[in-house]
Motif scaffolding. Structure first.
Motif, PDB file in Angstrom:
ATOM      1  N   THR A  69      63.329  22.400  77.064  1.00 38.74           N
ATOM      2  CA  THR A  69      64.610  22.708  77.718  1.00 38.74           C
ATOM      3  C   THR A  69      64.821  24.209  77.881  1.00 38.74           C
ATOM      4  O   THR A  69      65.960  24.656  78.049  1.00 38.74           O
ATOM      5  CB  THR A  69      65.771  22.116  76.884  1.00 38.74           C
ATOM      6  N   GLN A  71      64.181  26.157  80.311  1.00 40.51           N
ATOM      7  CA  GLN A  71      64.593  26.572  81.645  1.00 40.51           C
ATOM      8  C   GLN A  71      65.953  26.010  82.042  1.00 40.51           C
ATOM      9  O   GLN A  71      66.414  26.257  83.165  1.00 40.51           O
ATOM     10  CB  GLN A  71      63.546  26.128  82.672  1.00 40.51           C
ATOM     11  N   ALA A  72      66.599  25.254  81.174  1.00 35.64           N
ATOM     12  CA  ALA A  72      67.900  24.666  81.505  1.00 35.64           C
ATOM     13  C   ALA A  72      68.961  25.758  81.613  1.00 35.64           C
ATOM     14  O   ALA A  72      68.915  26.771  80.916  1.00 35.64           O
ATOM     15  CB  ALA A  72      68.304  23.646  80.444  1.00 35.64           C
ATOM     16  N   THR A  73      69.928  25.546  82.492  1.00 37.39           N
ATOM     17  CA  THR A  73      70.999  26.523  82.718  1.00 37.39           C
ATOM     18  C   THR A  73      72.355  26.040  82.217  1.00 37.39           C
ATOM     19  O   THR A  73      73.344  26.739  82.387  1.00 37.39           O
ATOM     20  CB  THR A  73      71.107  26.841  84.220  1.00 37.39           C
ATOM     21  N   SER A  74      72.403  24.858  81.620  1.00 35.83           N
ATOM     22  CA  SER A  74      73.656  24.343  81.061  1.00 35.83           C
ATOM     23  C   SER A  74      73.330  23.231  80.080  1.00 35.83           C
ATOM     24  O   SER A  74      72.205  22.704  80.049  1.00 35.83           O
ATOM     25  CB  SER A  74      74.571  23.821  82.167  1.00 35.83           C
ATOM     26  N   ASN A  76      74.586  20.234  80.121  1.00 33.12           N
ATOM     27  CA  ASN A  76      74.397  18.987  80.865  1.00 33.12           C
ATOM     28  C   ASN A  76      72.962  18.870  81.390  1.00 33.12           C
ATOM     29  O   ASN A  76      72.369  17.784  81.373  1.00 33.12           O
ATOM     30  CB  ASN A  76      75.393  18.893  82.014  1.00 33.12           C
ATOM     31  N   GLU A  77      72.404  19.987  81.852  1.00 37.03           N
ATOM     32  CA  GLU A  77      71.029  19.960  82.344  1.00 37.03           C
ATOM     33  C   GLU A  77      70.058  19.681  81.198  1.00 37.03           C
ATOM     34  O   GLU A  77      69.060  18.967  81.375  1.00 37.03           O
ATOM     35  CB  GLU A  77      70.688  21.289  83.017  1.00 37.03           C
ATOM     36  N   CYS A  78      70.352  20.229  80.004  1.00 41.53           N
ATOM     37  CA  CYS A  78      69.521  19.918  78.835  1.00 41.53           C
ATOM     38  C   CYS A  78      69.541  18.421  78.546  1.00 41.53           C
ATOM     39  O   CYS A  78      68.496  17.807  78.267  1.00 41.53           O
ATOM     40  CB  CYS A  78      70.033  20.686  77.612  1.00 41.53           C
ATOM     41  N   ARG A  79      70.727  17.824  78.610  1.00 42.83           N
ATOM     42  CA  ARG A  79      70.846  16.394  78.325  1.00 42.83           C
ATOM     43  C   ARG A  79      70.095  15.556  79.358  1.00 42.83           C
ATOM     44  O   ARG A  79      69.498  14.524  79.008  1.00 42.83           O
ATOM     45  CB  ARG A  79      72.319  16.009  78.285  1.00 42.83           C
ATOM     46  N   GLU A  80      70.106  15.989  80.584  1.00 45.60           N
ATOM     47  CA  GLU A  80      69.360  15.263  81.608  1.00 45.60           C
ATOM     48  C   GLU A  80      67.859  15.326  81.343  1.00 45.60           C
ATOM     49  O   GLU A  80      67.142  14.320  81.492  1.00 45.60           O
ATOM     50  CB  GLU A  80      69.678  15.845  82.988  1.00 45.60           C
ATOM     51  N   ILE A  81      67.365  16.496  80.957  1.00 46.08           N
ATOM     52  CA  ILE A  81      65.933  16.643  80.671  1.00 46.08           C
ATOM     53  C   ILE A  81      65.544  15.785  79.478  1.00 46.08           C
ATOM     54  O   ILE A  81      64.527  15.067  79.504  1.00 46.08           O
ATOM     55  CB  ILE A  81      65.595  18.129  80.416  1.00 46.08           C
ATOM     56  N   CYS A  93      68.633  22.212  72.761  1.00 50.44           N
ATOM     57  CA  CYS A  93      68.895  22.811  74.070  1.00 50.44           C
ATOM     58  C   CYS A  93      68.596  24.302  73.998  1.00 50.44           C
ATOM     59  O   CYS A  93      69.489  25.122  73.776  1.00 50.44           O
ATOM     60  CB  CYS A  93      70.350  22.554  74.484  1.00 50.44           C
TER      61      CYS A  93
END
Length: 438
Positions: A69, A71-74, A76-81, A93
């Protein structure tokens, strides 16, 4: 039968037996494990249970730590990954560290000036060379070490180059006073006069002189306000300054507490007991809120400087007790030996007593240093953005609201690196100064 055949024959080996390797069960990792982990049935049971617990802990933690994670920017994006990977234990995250690590390091310092605190840190390592590894660093580097505080302050805060120069002149005044007044006055009185003259210079004249020189020859770099300091840069600035200043002040307080002069002893005892009896957070509130009340109207006393002074005084009181313990541990014969050599008080302290006392006190001194560096996180209580304060500010962002463990793990890891390094150096110094036999 004749006795001539009953001769005693001596068997003498003419060659040495070849050297053999020790049993494999007594050396190496296997020997260490047999001696320390499986030396008896009770230790064997404890070792097996501890190993199973470590394996279970690694099974639960490693999948969480090893999380793609970055490269995640939020959040929510971490949770999606993480959700797409169907990981049973979830995942960290780490995108918050990837995105905000510069802020955790430098606070709100302007990005185009990051080179200034980085250069200050590199120069700090150079300046500490003669103090920490004197046998490896040329002796002349000590002159740079003496100038480093002024260079670092100018790099971090910026402004005209004349400010650090006029500050150095105050110490030149103290040196000249000792040089010319010691021959006619008591050294202690000459030092007091020099300090008074230096304070007058710093308070009444230095600002005017620096302003005049800056108007004639404007040399400097962009000024950075203290409110833009933050992160580990703020913690290192406060911690390193307090550590370097608290040791000499603590030594003087420890000597003053053992002084035969009633007034000096009473002042040192009163200061040490008062500071040790008051929580550091109380002193920080005094530095942040109350100190300006006692200053003349319009006085601009930098908040970071106020905090540094309070943390230094707090550390000095504890350092004084550590050094006093080292002095008390010396046998009386050391003091008598110094007197028999005809040394005066300061010579005996500098050449005989204090080196031995400080060697004895190394573990306590380094423990105090580590405690002071960790206590710099308390400045978040007075609204200063140290790493802990910045973590709260980062979590206030809607993109990262709900992130906790990742920030605290990163902050704890950086603090551990600094504190562990100080601990290792303490052990190295103890081994290097070891003169007895264990």
């Amino acid at each position: 039968m004749s006795d001539t055949h009953a001769e005693t024959v001596s068997y003498v080996r003419e060659t040495m037996l070849p050297q053999q390797e020790p049993p494999a069960s007594t050396v190496g990792p296997l020997g260490w494990a047999k001696t320390n982990l499986f030396s008896g049935w009770f230790n064997t049971v404890l070792s097996v249970l501890s190993g199973l617990f470590i394996l279970w802990l690694a099974y639960r933690l490693l999948p969480w730590i090893i999380s793609p994670t970055w490269q995640a920017t939020s959040l929510n994006e971490c949770r999606e990954i993480i959700g797409a990977l169907n990981k049973p234990h979830g995942g960290a995250c780490w995108g918050v560290i990837s995105e905000r690590w510069k802020q955790l390091m430098f606070g709100f310092y302007p990005p185009e000036h990051y080179w200034r605190p980085v250069l200050s840190l590199i120069l700090l390592l150079v300046a500490l060379g003669p103090l920490l590894f004197r046998h490896l660093v040329p002796a002349k580097v000590i002159y740079f070490s003496m100038l480093y505080p002024f260079i670092a302050a100018w790099l971090l805060w910026g402004g005209t180059i004349w400010n650090p120069i006029v500050a150095i002149l105050g110490f030149v005044i103290i040196g000249l006073s000792l040089k010319f007044l010691t021959s006619v006055l008591n050294p202690a009185l000459a030092l007091i006069i020099g300090v008074v003259l230096a304070v007058i210079w710093w308070v009444a004249l230095a600002g005017t002189v620096a302003g005049g020189l800056s108007a004639v020859l404007p040399i400097g770099i962009e000024a950075i306000a203290s409110r833009q300091f933050g992160g580990f840069m703020l913690s290192i600035t406060i911690g390193v300054t307090a550590i370097l200043c608290s040791l000499p002040i603590g030594i003087l307080l420890a000597l003053g507490r053992q002084s035969d002069l009633l007034l000096v002893k009473a002042m040192c005892v009163g200061f040490i007991e008062f500071i040790r009896g008051v929580p550091l957070i109380t002193l920080l509130f005094v530095a942040s809120v109350l100190l300006n009340i006692f200053l003349p109207p319009g006085t601009n006393f930098d908040i970071i400087l106020r905090v540094i002074i309070m943390v230094t005084l707090f550390a000095s009181a504890y350092m004084a007790e550590v050094v006093r313990g080292g002095l008390a541990a010396l046998p009386k014969g050391q003091y008598e030996g110094a007197d028999s050599l005809g040394l005066d008080y300061w010579q005996s302290q500098r050449l005989i007593i204090m080196p031995q006392a400080l060697k004895i006190s190394i573990p306590g001194i380094v423990s105090t240093f580590i405690g002071v560096f960790k206590d710099t996180t308390l400045v978040s209580i007075i609204s200063m953005f140290d790493p802990i304060g910045l973590s709260n500010a980062i979590r206030a962002d809607t993109a990262w609201n709900g992130v906790y463990w990742e920030l605290f793990i990163f902050i704890g890891l950086v603090f551990f690196i600094f504190c562990f390094s100080m601990s290792r150096y303490s052990m190295y110094l103890e081994r290097r100064l070891q003169t007895g036999h264990r």
